[in-house]
Design an enzyme around this catalytic site. Structure first.
Site, mmCIF file in Angstrom:
data_model
loop_
_atom_site.group_PDB
_atom_site.id
_atom_site.type_symbol
_atom_site.label_atom_id
_atom_site.label_comp_id
_atom_site.label_asym_id
_atom_site.label_seq_id
_atom_site.Cartn_x
_atom_site.Cartn_y
_atom_site.Cartn_z
ATOM 1 N N SER A 158 -3.707 -14.417 2.905
ATOM 2 C CA SER A 158 -3.272 -13.054 2.563
ATOM 3 C C SER A 158 -3.364 -12.868 1.056
ATOM 4 O O SER A 158 -3.245 -13.828 0.289
ATOM 5 C CB SER A 158 -1.824 -12.875 3.003
ATOM 6 O OG SER A 158 -1.251 -11.759 2.376
ATOM 7 N N SER A 159 -3.511 -11.595 0.653
ATOM 8 C CA SER A 159 -3.562 -11.318 -0.787
ATOM 9 C C SER A 159 -2.224 -11.612 -1.480
ATOM 10 O O SER A 159 -2.174 -11.732 -2.698
ATOM 11 C CB SER A 159 -3.948 -9.856 -1.033
ATOM 12 O OG SER A 159 -3.047 -8.990 -0.384
ATOM 13 N N CYS A 160 -1.145 -11.762 -0.687
ATOM 14 C CA CYS A 160 0.153 -12.022 -1.327
ATOM 15 C C CYS A 160 0.305 -13.465 -1.792
ATOM 16 O O CYS A 160 1.318 -13.818 -2.391
ATOM 17 C CB CYS A 160 1.304 -11.598 -0.436
ATOM 18 S SG CYS A 160 1.560 -12.675 0.954
HETATM 19 O O1 GFB Z 1 2.800 -2.702 3.517
HETATM 20 P P1 GFB Z 1 4.079 -3.098 2.910
HETATM 21 O O2 GFB Z 1 5.250 -3.203 3.824
HETATM 22 O O3 GFB Z 1 4.000 -4.468 2.175
HETATM 23 O O4 GFB Z 1 4.478 -2.021 1.768
HETATM 24 P P2 GFB Z 1 3.364 -5.082 0.822
HETATM 25 C C1 GFB Z 1 3.576 -1.527 0.821
HETATM 26 C C2 GFB Z 1 4.228 -0.498 -0.043
HETATM 27 O O5 GFB Z 1 4.539 0.668 0.727
HETATM 28 C C3 GFB Z 1 5.546 -0.903 -0.708
HETATM 29 C C4 GFB Z 1 5.854 1.117 0.452
HETATM 30 O O6 GFB Z 1 5.566 -0.422 -2.038
HETATM 31 C C5 GFB Z 1 6.587 -0.190 0.132
HETATM 32 O O7 GFB Z 1 7.789 0.056 -0.592
HETATM 33 N N1 GFB Z 1 6.399 1.865 1.596
HETATM 34 C C6 GFB Z 1 6.770 3.173 1.569
HETATM 35 C C7 GFB Z 1 6.629 1.406 2.835
HETATM 36 N N2 GFB Z 1 7.279 3.546 2.738
HETATM 37 C C8 GFB Z 1 7.203 2.475 3.561
HETATM 38 C C9 GFB Z 1 7.568 2.274 4.931
HETATM 39 O O8 GFB Z 1 8.074 3.153 5.625
HETATM 40 N N3 GFB Z 1 7.307 1.024 5.432
HETATM 41 C C10 GFB Z 1 6.749 0.024 4.685
HETATM 42 N N4 GFB Z 1 6.531 -1.174 5.265
HETATM 43 N N5 GFB Z 1 6.419 0.200 3.393
HETATM 44 C C11 GFB Z 1 3.129 -7.107 2.394
HETATM 45 C C12 GFB Z 1 3.823 -8.421 2.485
HETATM 46 O O9 GFB Z 1 3.472 -6.593 1.154
HETATM 47 O O10 GFB Z 1 1.724 -7.192 2.393
HETATM 48 C C13 GFB Z 1 3.253 -9.284 3.527
HETATM 49 O O11 GFB Z 1 5.205 -8.207 2.641
HETATM 50 C C14 GFB Z 1 1.726 -9.299 3.502
HETATM 51 O O12 GFB Z 1 3.737 -10.568 3.361
HETATM 52 C C15 GFB Z 1 1.141 -7.914 3.423
HETATM 53 O O13 GFB Z 1 1.262 -10.060 2.433
HETATM 54 C C16 GFB Z 1 -0.350 -7.909 3.281
HETATM 55 O O14 GFB Z 1 1.933 -4.670 0.635
HETATM 56 O O15 GFB Z 1 4.265 -4.839 -0.314
#
Ligand code: GFB
Length: 309
Positions: A106-108
């Site tokens: 993953s990119s993380c």
């Molecule tokens: O996709 P996401 O949950 O994970 O969130 P990451 C991306 C961005 O969207 C963050 C915002 O800045 C969230 O705060 N966001 C806004 C939301 N509204 C929402 C919502 O309703 N739901 C969610 N989920 N986000 C993940 C990692 O990071 O990326 C995993 O946690 C993995 O481990 C994945 O690596 C690829 O992109 O921040």
């Protein structure tokens, strides 16, 4: 004679796309198992399965995955389940003489403040983003294990690092999913229930790169057949957008007329993570699904399979 390929995690977003692609390819007999048939966290079950199935190739797309909130709330699950799954599959792949294994990370795995676009060389150069550290550490252990097998035994165990993925068979649960399916769910629910507003997390200013699962599947095909280095390789589209822009696109697709409220008490996560994709582009691969039509397809899939009106 056909090669036997085991696709671990074939019911998930990524594994299902890889399964669709390989099921149509000449030269492969695809092997899949549901969690009920073989629990990949169960070392004895995995051992028995590999002894009996003896695959020639393995693509490891099985993982405990989730969005920013799930990662933060359940670090034990993300760390432990992923370590167990990958250790069991990689160890047994070696034991039964699998010719080639592709591990998906993953990119993380990259540092929170890695220079953008993120090159493969940024791995382990500075601290990780806190919200998904547990998942990242598990994935780093997985790619390092593949590299260790390559060094100690000459195994052809390679690792691809996909960016944020989306597509059919995604998790649309608003609490545990990634942003793109969460927004499809939230805008759709708000539309059908006649809500005036939708609340999204964070500030909307982080930037993310989104790749359709069918494009990841084609990258996996290319890497499995043509990439031989134990060095990790990024898989992304090379373009990112602000979460605010993504929200507007999904709002438009769903046709929700109300307003968006940003809940800044919720975490933003890493400010930006766009992959440097020169390495895989140099192999002649490029993504085909543009974000707008990809979102449309994901919404159509959601309407057909998940939506309740
Ligand atoms: O996709 P996401 O949950 O994970 O969130 P990451 C991306 C961005 O969207 C963050 C915002 O800045 C969230 O705060 N966001 C806004 C939301 N509204 C929402 C919502 O309703 N739901 C969610 N989920 N986000 C993940 C990692 O990071 O990326 C995993 O946690 C993995 O481990 C994945 O690596 C690829 O992109 O921040």
């Amino acid at each position: 004679m056909n090669s036997k390929i085991f696709i671990a995690g074939h019911r998930g977003l990524v594994g299902s796309a890889i399964h669709r692609l390989f099921a149509d390819l000449k030269g492969y007999d695809v092997i899949v198992r549901t969690r009920q048939e073989v629990d990949l966290q169960d070392s004895l079950a995995v051992r028995d399965f590999f002894d009996q199935a003896k695959p020639n190739f393995v693509i490891l797309a099985a993982a405990k995955v989730g969005g920013i909130k799930a990662n933060w709330d359940y670090p034990v699950d993300f760390l432990l389940q992923n370590l167990k799954i990958q250790n069991n599959v990689i160890e047994n792949a070696h034991r039964v003489g699998v010719q080639k294994l592709l591990f998906l990370g993953s990119s993380c795995i990259y540092p929170k403040h890695a220079p953008q676009p993120i090159q493969e060389e940024s791995l382990l150069t500075s601290p990780l983003e806190q919200t998904n550290e547990a998942y990242a550490i598990a994935k780093i252990a997985g790619l390092r294990l593949c590299q260790a097998y390559a060094r100690q035994f000459g195994s052809r165990f390679i690792s691809g690092m996909p960016t944020n993925m989306y597509g059919p068979f995604d998790n649309f649960d608003p609490e545990t999913s990634h942003v793109l399916p969460a927004l499809i769910y939230k805008f759709h629910q708000a539309k059908v229930s006649g809500s005036k507003s939708v609340t999204l997390w964070g500030t909307g200013t982080p930037r993310r790169e989104f790749l359709h699962s069918d494009d990841l599947a084609s990258a996996c095909h290319l890497l499995l057949e043509n990439y031989e280095s134990p060095e990790i390789i990024n898989i992304g589209c090379g373009e990112d957008i602000e979460i605010r822009e993504l929200a507007s696109m999904i709002q438009k697709t769903v046709d929700f007329q109300g307003e968006i409220i940003w809940d800044a008490t919720k975490p933003d996560g890493t400010p930006r993570k766009i992959m440097d994709v020169n390495k895989i582009r140099g192999m002649g691969w490029k993504p085909r699904v543009d974000l707008e039509s990809g979102i449309r397809g994901a919404y159509d899939w959601y309407l057909r399979n998940k939506a309740t009106n």
